[in-house]
Design a protein around this motif. Structure first.
Motif, PDB file in Angstrom:
ATOM      1  N   PRO A 112       9.339  -2.167   4.930  1.00  0.00           N
ATOM      2  CA  PRO A 112      10.260  -1.121   4.461  1.00  0.00           C
ATOM      3  C   PRO A 112       9.844  -0.529   3.110  1.00  0.00           C
ATOM      4  O   PRO A 112       9.288  -1.229   2.266  1.00  0.00           O
ATOM      5  CB  PRO A 112      11.597  -1.854   4.341  1.00  0.00           C
ATOM      6  CG  PRO A 112      11.278  -3.293   4.290  1.00  0.00           C
ATOM      7  CD  PRO A 112       9.972  -3.493   4.984  1.00  0.00           C
ATOM      8  N   PHE A 113      10.098   0.741   2.940  1.00  0.00           N
ATOM      9  CA  PHE A 113       9.868   1.423   1.662  1.00  0.00           C
ATOM     10  C   PHE A 113      10.661   2.717   1.688  1.00  0.00           C
ATOM     11  O   PHE A 113      11.134   3.140   2.746  1.00  0.00           O
ATOM     12  CB  PHE A 113       8.376   1.736   1.451  1.00  0.00           C
ATOM     13  CG  PHE A 113       7.848   2.770   2.403  1.00  0.00           C
ATOM     14  CD1 PHE A 113       7.321   2.399   3.624  1.00  0.00           C
ATOM     15  CD2 PHE A 113       7.914   4.126   2.087  1.00  0.00           C
ATOM     16  CE1 PHE A 113       6.859   3.361   4.530  1.00  0.00           C
ATOM     17  CE2 PHE A 113       7.456   5.093   2.978  1.00  0.00           C
ATOM     18  CZ  PHE A 113       6.923   4.698   4.204  1.00  0.00           C
ATOM     19  N   SER A 114      10.806   3.352   0.528  1.00  0.00           N
ATOM     20  CA  SER A 114      11.303   4.716   0.507  1.00  0.00           C
ATOM     21  C   SER A 114      10.542   5.529  -0.539  1.00  0.00           C
ATOM     22  O   SER A 114       9.707   6.349  -0.209  1.00  0.00           O
ATOM     23  CB  SER A 114      12.802   4.750   0.253  1.00  0.00           C
ATOM     24  OG  SER A 114      13.225   6.084   0.240  1.00  0.00           O
ATOM     25  N   CYS A 115      10.796   5.257  -1.831  1.00  0.00           N
ATOM     26  CA  CYS A 115      10.234   6.129  -2.872  1.00  0.00           C
ATOM     27  C   CYS A 115       8.750   5.891  -3.157  1.00  0.00           C
ATOM     28  O   CYS A 115       8.058   6.783  -3.607  1.00  0.00           O
ATOM     29  CB  CYS A 115      11.029   5.949  -4.167  1.00  0.00           C
ATOM     30  SG  CYS A 115      10.745   4.353  -4.976  1.00  0.00           S
ATOM     31  N   ARG A 116       8.283   4.699  -2.958  1.00  0.00           N
ATOM     32  CA  ARG A 116       6.913   4.268  -3.287  1.00  0.00           C
ATOM     33  C   ARG A 116       6.605   4.441  -4.773  1.00  0.00           C
ATOM     34  O   ARG A 116       5.446   4.609  -5.144  1.00  0.00           O
ATOM     35  CB  ARG A 116       5.864   5.038  -2.477  1.00  0.00           C
ATOM     36  CG  ARG A 116       6.034   4.950  -0.994  1.00  0.00           C
ATOM     37  CD  ARG A 116       4.878   5.595  -0.267  1.00  0.00           C
ATOM     38  NE  ARG A 116       3.803   4.639  -0.105  1.00  0.00           N
ATOM     39  CZ  ARG A 116       3.568   3.969   1.021  1.00  0.00           C
ATOM     40  NH1 ARG A 116       4.300   4.162   2.086  1.00  0.00           N
ATOM     41  NH2 ARG A 116       2.598   3.105   1.077  1.00  0.00           N
ATOM     42  N   ALA A 117       7.610   4.392  -5.615  1.00  0.00           N
ATOM     43  CA  ALA A 117       7.373   4.658  -7.039  1.00  0.00           C
ATOM     44  C   ALA A 117       8.216   3.784  -7.956  1.00  0.00           C
ATOM     45  O   ALA A 117       8.424   4.127  -9.111  1.00  0.00           O
ATOM     46  CB  ALA A 117       7.639   6.125  -7.331  1.00  0.00           C
ATOM     47  N   GLY A 118       8.725   2.664  -7.465  1.00  0.00           N
ATOM     48  CA  GLY A 118       9.466   1.770  -8.352  1.00  0.00           C
ATOM     49  C   GLY A 118      10.852   2.247  -8.710  1.00  0.00           C
ATOM     50  O   GLY A 118      11.403   1.855  -9.741  1.00  0.00           O
ATOM     51  N   ALA A 119      11.458   3.081  -7.860  1.00  0.00           N
ATOM     52  CA  ALA A 119      12.757   3.643  -8.205  1.00  0.00           C
ATOM     53  C   ALA A 119      13.865   3.323  -7.196  1.00  0.00           C
ATOM     54  O   ALA A 119      14.977   3.829  -7.326  1.00  0.00           O
ATOM     55  CB  ALA A 119      12.638   5.153  -8.376  1.00  0.00           C
ATOM     56  N   CYS A 120      13.570   2.497  -6.197  1.00  0.00           N
ATOM     57  CA  CYS A 120      14.624   2.065  -5.272  1.00  0.00           C
ATOM     58  C   CYS A 120      14.387   0.570  -5.015  1.00  0.00           C
ATOM     59  O   CYS A 120      13.580  -0.040  -5.687  1.00  0.00           O
ATOM     60  CB  CYS A 120      14.576   2.867  -3.966  1.00  0.00           C
ATOM     61  SG  CYS A 120      13.193   2.507  -2.870  1.00  0.00           S
ATOM     62  N   ALA A 121      15.067  -0.002  -4.066  1.00  0.00           N
ATOM     63  CA  ALA A 121      14.835  -1.423  -3.808  1.00  0.00           C
ATOM     64  C   ALA A 121      14.397  -1.663  -2.365  1.00  0.00           C
ATOM     65  O   ALA A 121      14.368  -2.792  -1.904  1.00  0.00           O
ATOM     66  CB  ALA A 121      16.098  -2.231  -4.118  1.00  0.00           C
ATOM     67  N   ASN A 122      14.024  -0.607  -1.682  1.00  0.00           N
ATOM     68  CA  ASN A 122      13.678  -0.744  -0.257  1.00  0.00           C
ATOM     69  C   ASN A 122      12.506  -1.684   0.000  1.00  0.00           C
ATOM     70  O   ASN A 122      12.463  -2.364   1.015  1.00  0.00           O
ATOM     71  CB  ASN A 122      13.341   0.633   0.328  1.00  0.00           C
ATOM     72  CG  ASN A 122      14.565   1.503   0.490  1.00  0.00           C
ATOM     73  OD1 ASN A 122      15.192   1.865  -0.511  1.00  0.00           O
ATOM     74  ND2 ASN A 122      14.936   1.810   1.706  1.00  0.00           N
ATOM     75  N   CYS A 123      11.546  -1.690  -0.912  1.00  0.00           N
ATOM     76  CA  CYS A 123      10.317  -2.457  -0.673  1.00  0.00           C
ATOM     77  C   CYS A 123      10.367  -3.844  -1.317  1.00  0.00           C
ATOM     78  O   CYS A 123       9.350  -4.521  -1.382  1.00  0.00           O
ATOM     79  CB  CYS A 123       9.130  -1.690  -1.221  1.00  0.00           C
ATOM     80  SG  CYS A 123       9.140  -1.621  -3.025  1.00  0.00           S
ATOM     81  N   ALA A 124      11.550  -4.259  -1.780  1.00  0.00           N
ATOM     82  CA  ALA A 124      11.652  -5.501  -2.556  1.00  0.00           C
ATOM     83  C   ALA A 124      11.239  -6.737  -1.774  1.00  0.00           C
ATOM     84  O   ALA A 124      11.475  -6.857  -0.577  1.00  0.00           O
ATOM     85  CB  ALA A 124      13.085  -5.670  -3.050  1.00  0.00           C
ATOM     86  N   ARG A 149      10.270  -8.623  -6.724  1.00  0.00           N
ATOM     87  CA  ARG A 149       9.165  -7.708  -7.040  1.00  0.00           C
ATOM     88  C   ARG A 149       9.186  -6.548  -6.051  1.00  0.00           C
ATOM     89  O   ARG A 149       9.595  -6.709  -4.909  1.00  0.00           O
ATOM     90  CB  ARG A 149       7.805  -8.408  -6.923  1.00  0.00           C
ATOM     91  CG  ARG A 149       7.593  -9.562  -7.893  1.00  0.00           C
ATOM     92  CD  ARG A 149       7.467  -9.094  -9.340  1.00  0.00           C
ATOM     93  NE  ARG A 149       7.162 -10.193 -10.241  1.00  0.00           N
ATOM     94  CZ  ARG A 149       8.075 -11.027 -10.762  1.00  0.00           C
ATOM     95  NH1 ARG A 149       9.355 -10.886 -10.470  1.00  0.00           N
ATOM     96  NH2 ARG A 149       7.703 -11.994 -11.582  1.00  0.00           N
ATOM     97  N   LEU A 150       8.704  -5.401  -6.525  1.00  0.00           N
ATOM     98  CA  LEU A 150       8.614  -4.215  -5.671  1.00  0.00           C
ATOM     99  C   LEU A 150       7.189  -4.154  -5.126  1.00  0.00           C
ATOM    100  O   LEU A 150       6.229  -4.032  -5.896  1.00  0.00           O
ATOM    101  CB  LEU A 150       8.957  -2.969  -6.490  1.00  0.00           C
ATOM    102  CG  LEU A 150      10.356  -3.019  -7.123  1.00  0.00           C
ATOM    103  CD1 LEU A 150      10.545  -1.856  -8.105  1.00  0.00           C
ATOM    104  CD2 LEU A 150      11.443  -3.009  -6.053  1.00  0.00           C
ATOM    105  N   THR A 151       7.052  -4.218  -3.808  1.00  0.00           N
ATOM    106  CA  THR A 151       5.702  -4.310  -3.239  1.00  0.00           C
ATOM    107  C   THR A 151       4.937  -2.987  -3.323  1.00  0.00           C
ATOM    108  O   THR A 151       3.712  -2.986  -3.271  1.00  0.00           O
ATOM    109  CB  THR A 151       5.742  -4.773  -1.770  1.00  0.00           C
ATOM    110  OG1 THR A 151       6.494  -3.835  -0.994  1.00  0.00           O
ATOM    111  CG2 THR A 151       6.369  -6.147  -1.629  1.00  0.00           C
TER     112      THR A 151
HETATM  113  S1  FES Z   1       9.677   1.961  -2.205  1.00  0.00           S
HETATM  114 FE1  FES Z   1      11.074   2.415  -3.755  1.00  0.00          FE
HETATM  115  S2  FES Z   1      10.602   0.929  -5.259  1.00  0.00           S
HETATM  116 FE2  FES Z   1       9.145   0.547  -3.717  1.00  0.00          FE
END
Ligand code: FES
Length: 129
Positions: free
Chosen positions: A61-73, A100-102
């Motif tokens: 899972p991911f969404s923003c790919r920039a450290g701004a959500c928790a989807n990839c935690a 950690r955010l992957t």
């Molecule tokens: S995808 Fe949003 S912080 Fe990693």
């Protein structure tokens, strides 16, 4: 080349395992899980964990790919993952809960164990997009 051993958080729920079980990864190794839910990734030095999982054909899972959500935690259970600048996790979550955010996280030790898909944890749910 660092190795990341991973386990899907949803499996913990299904099996009734706890994040703090000492033998979590031993149990996972013995449970006959699909490669999608449990296994190891070879990651290049400096390569983001999420990208390396994707390169090996997994749909994490991911969404923003920039450290701004928790989807990839993910939760680090052993070893260390270094993150680029992030703006969503509290110090307590990073330091005490080992979140950690992957998408912006790279392996800092040769062996890392993580529970990915940790966005389903109650305390992260409010930051999932
Ligand atoms: S995808 Fe949003 S912080 Fe990693």
């Amino acid at each position: 080349m660092p190795t990341v051993e991973y386990l899907n958080y949803e499996v913990l729920d299904d099996q009734g395992w706890d994040m703090d079980d000492d033998d979590l990864f031993e149990n996972a190794a013995d449970a006959g899980l699909d490669a999608e839910d449990y296994g190891t990734l070879e990651v290049n030095e400096g390569e983001y964990i999420l990208e390396s999982a994707e390169a090996q054909g997994y749909d994490w899972p991911f969404s923003c790919r920039a450290g701004a959500c928790a989807n990839c935690a993910a939760i680090v259970k052993e070893g260390e993952i270094q993150m680029d600048m992030q703006q969503i996790l509290s110090d307590e979550e990073v330091e005490d809960k080992d979140v950690r955010l992957t998408c912006i996280g790279t392996a800092e030790t040769d062996e890392v164990k993580i529970v990915y898909n940790a966005k389903h944890l109650d305390y992260l749910q409010n930051r999932v997009i």
